[in-house]
Motif scaffolding. Structure first.
Motif, PDB file in Angstrom:
ATOM      1  N   TYR A 231      24.187  43.066  -8.505  1.00 35.79           N
ATOM      2  CA  TYR A 231      23.407  41.839  -8.635  1.00 35.79           C
ATOM      3  C   TYR A 231      24.338  40.645  -8.430  1.00 35.79           C
ATOM      4  O   TYR A 231      25.544  40.720  -8.706  1.00 35.79           O
TER       5      TYR A 231
ATOM      6  N   PHE B  71      27.614  41.229 -10.537  1.00 37.03           N
ATOM      7  CA  PHE B  71      27.529  42.236 -11.584  1.00 37.03           C
ATOM      8  C   PHE B  71      27.170  43.591 -10.992  1.00 37.03           C
ATOM      9  O   PHE B  71      26.208  43.715 -10.229  1.00 37.03           O
TER      10      PHE B  71
ATOM     11  N   ASN C 154       7.656  47.235 -17.517  1.00 35.06           N
ATOM     12  CA  ASN C 154       8.659  47.304 -18.571  1.00 35.06           C
ATOM     13  C   ASN C 154       9.272  45.915 -18.658  1.00 35.06           C
ATOM     14  O   ASN C 154       9.529  45.277 -17.640  1.00 35.06           O
TER      15      ASN C 154
ATOM     16  N   TYR D  79      17.776  40.130 -22.335  1.00 35.43           N
ATOM     17  CA  TYR D  79      19.226  40.218 -22.316  1.00 35.43           C
ATOM     18  C   TYR D  79      19.817  38.903 -22.815  1.00 35.43           C
ATOM     19  O   TYR D  79      19.221  37.838 -22.682  1.00 35.43           O
TER      20      TYR D  79
ATOM     21  N   GLN E 122      23.485  36.714 -22.412  1.00 34.80           N
ATOM     22  CA  GLN E 122      24.744  36.587 -21.683  1.00 34.80           C
ATOM     23  C   GLN E 122      25.556  35.487 -22.347  1.00 34.80           C
ATOM     24  O   GLN E 122      25.227  34.307 -22.245  1.00 34.80           O
TER      25      GLN E 122
ATOM     26  N   ARG F 247      30.783  36.252 -20.182  1.00 37.30           N
ATOM     27  CA  ARG F 247      30.665  37.664 -20.522  1.00 37.30           C
ATOM     28  C   ARG F 247      29.554  38.296 -19.701  1.00 37.30           C
ATOM     29  O   ARG F 247      28.788  37.648 -19.018  1.00 37.30           O
ATOM     30  N   GLY F 248      29.465  39.606 -19.812  1.00 36.75           N
ATOM     31  CA  GLY F 248      28.405  40.328 -19.125  1.00 36.75           C
ATOM     32  C   GLY F 248      27.092  40.231 -19.870  1.00 36.75           C
ATOM     33  O   GLY F 248      26.927  39.413 -20.773  1.00 36.75           O
ATOM     34  N   LEU F 249      26.156  41.072 -19.480  1.00 34.09           N
ATOM     35  CA  LEU F 249      24.831  41.054 -20.069  1.00 34.09           C
ATOM     36  C   LEU F 249      24.717  42.093 -21.183  1.00 34.09           C
ATOM     37  O   LEU F 249      25.154  43.227 -21.023  1.00 34.09           O
TER      38      LEU F 249
ATOM     39  N   TYR G 174      13.813  46.014 -25.313  1.00 32.75           N
ATOM     40  CA  TYR G 174      12.989  46.373 -24.174  1.00 32.75           C
ATOM     41  C   TYR G 174      11.649  46.886 -24.677  1.00 32.75           C
ATOM     42  O   TYR G 174      11.527  47.325 -25.830  1.00 32.75           O
TER      43      TYR G 174
ATOM     44  N   PHE H 107      22.989  32.486 -22.866  1.00 35.13           N
ATOM     45  CA  PHE H 107      22.005  32.428 -21.782  1.00 35.13           C
ATOM     46  C   PHE H 107      21.120  33.649 -21.927  1.00 35.13           C
ATOM     47  O   PHE H 107      21.602  34.781 -21.886  1.00 35.13           O
TER      48      PHE H 107
ATOM     49  N   LEU I  77      18.115  36.034 -20.725  1.00 38.12           N
ATOM     50  CA  LEU I  77      17.440  36.448 -19.501  1.00 38.12           C
ATOM     51  C   LEU I  77      16.359  37.467 -19.813  1.00 38.12           C
ATOM     52  O   LEU I  77      16.582  38.421 -20.555  1.00 38.12           O
TER      53      LEU I  77
ATOM     54  N   GLN J 238      15.623  46.181 -11.854  1.00 38.19           N
ATOM     55  CA  GLN J 238      15.056  45.167 -12.719  1.00 38.19           C
ATOM     56  C   GLN J 238      15.065  43.829 -11.991  1.00 38.19           C
ATOM     57  O   GLN J 238      15.990  43.524 -11.243  1.00 38.19           O
ATOM     58  N   TYR J 239      14.026  43.056 -12.240  1.00 40.27           N
ATOM     59  CA  TYR J 239      13.901  41.735 -11.645  1.00 40.27           C
ATOM     60  C   TYR J 239      14.030  40.700 -12.765  1.00 40.27           C
ATOM     61  O   TYR J 239      13.375  40.820 -13.798  1.00 40.27           O
ATOM     62  N   PHE J 240      14.848  39.702 -12.510  1.00 41.18           N
ATOM     63  CA  PHE J 240      15.214  38.782 -13.575  1.00 41.18           C
ATOM     64  C   PHE J 240      14.536  37.423 -13.437  1.00 41.18           C
ATOM     65  O   PHE J 240      14.297  36.937 -12.329  1.00 41.18           O
ATOM     66  N   GLY J 241      14.264  36.826 -14.595  1.00 42.70           N
ATOM     67  CA  GLY J 241      13.782  35.468 -14.622  1.00 42.70           C
ATOM     68  C   GLY J 241      14.932  34.485 -14.489  1.00 42.70           C
ATOM     69  O   GLY J 241      16.100  34.877 -14.414  1.00 42.70           O
ATOM     70  N   PRO J 242      14.609  33.183 -14.490  1.00 46.35           N
ATOM     71  CA  PRO J 242      15.637  32.157 -14.279  1.00 46.35           C
ATOM     72  C   PRO J 242      16.511  31.911 -15.493  1.00 46.35           C
ATOM     73  O   PRO J 242      17.549  31.262 -15.379  1.00 46.35           O
TER      74      PRO J 242
ATOM     75  N   ARG K  31      18.905  28.595 -21.354  1.00 48.92           N
ATOM     76  CA  ARG K  31      20.206  28.258 -21.936  1.00 48.92           C
ATOM     77  C   ARG K  31      19.969  27.753 -23.346  1.00 48.92           C
ATOM     78  O   ARG K  31      19.370  26.706 -23.529  1.00 48.92           O
TER      79      ARG K  31
END
Lengths: 112, 115
Positions: A36, A90, B32, B36, B38, B42-44, B49, B88, B90, B104-108, B111
């Motif tokens: 991603y 990522f 589903n 998340y 962030q 750092r990572g997610l 879920y 952040f 998500l 997976q499809y993410f939203g904007p 913050r």
């Protein structure tokens, strides 16, 4: 449980140069693998995915990635980087359940 | 086509105040849904879920909670925010009951800054 490492926290390349971002995973079975991209302050956009079959997968924006089972790797490549590719990248691995794990990310900077 | 919305886009809240972040998906049924977090640099981290209305699974113990009152609505809440809740947030969705079988499809994102 699966895990993902991205050894490079930050990479800087010149515009027009080639790019390779590394991703290593730990998972006992055949994983589902994803890359991603995230621009600053934005959500994540899927670049490409590997589920099965051909180990070299093509994605959007000219990116490709190669799954190497023997090395537990799924490195992302692009032959010629554009300034607009500057972003956070990522790698993610998933099993066939609800477990979707992201790596820590690699920040890409592009020099003009 | 499917779209995913999150609001608000940014939020500044004092410590101890409540929180409600909303996520909605359009153009698909029975997705589903995922929350998340962030943290900076750092990572997610997967927080929650849901595979259906009223079905929530928590991945990390914390002072946050999630609810799914409608098929395509996912809400992240807290009764009292902590400084460590800054980050952040998500929301994401997928079409398969098995996360590994579909991306997976993410939203904007939202913050959140807790002061």
């Amino acid at each position: 449980a699966q895990s993902v490492t991205q050894p490079d926290i930050h990479i800087t390349v010149s515009e027009g140069a080639s790019l390779e971002l590394r991703c290593n995973y730990s998972y006992g079975a055949t994983p589902y693998l994803f890359w991603y991209v995230q621009s600053p302050g934005q959500g994540l956009q899927l670049l490409l995915k590997y589920f099965s079959g051909d180990t070299l997968v093509q994605g959007i924006k000219g990116f490709e990635a190669e799954f190497k089972r023997s090395q537990s790797s799924f490195n992302l490549r692009k032959p010629s980087v554009h300034w607009s590719d500057a972003a956070e990248y990522f790698c993610a691995v998933a099993d066939d359940g609800q477990n979707f794990v992201f790596g820590p990310g690699t920040r890409l900077s592009v020099l003009p | 086509s499917q779209t995913i919305h999150q609001w608000p886009a940014t939020l500044v809240q004092p410590v101890g105040s409540p929180l409600s972040l909303e996520c909605t998906v359009e153009g698909t049924s029975n997705p589903n849904l995922y929350w998340y977090r962030q943290a900076a640099g750092r990572g997610l981290q997967l927080l929650f879920y849901s595979v259906g209305i009223g079905q929530i699974s928590s991945e990390v113990p914390q002072n946050l909670s999630a609810s799914r009152p409608q098929d395509r609505q996912f809400i992240l809440s807290s009764k009292k925010l902590l400084l460590s809740d800054s980050g952040f947030y998500l929301c994401a969705w997928s079409t398969s009951p098995f996360a590994g079988a579909q991306e997976q499809y993410f939203g904007p994102g939202t913050r959140l800054t807790v002061t």
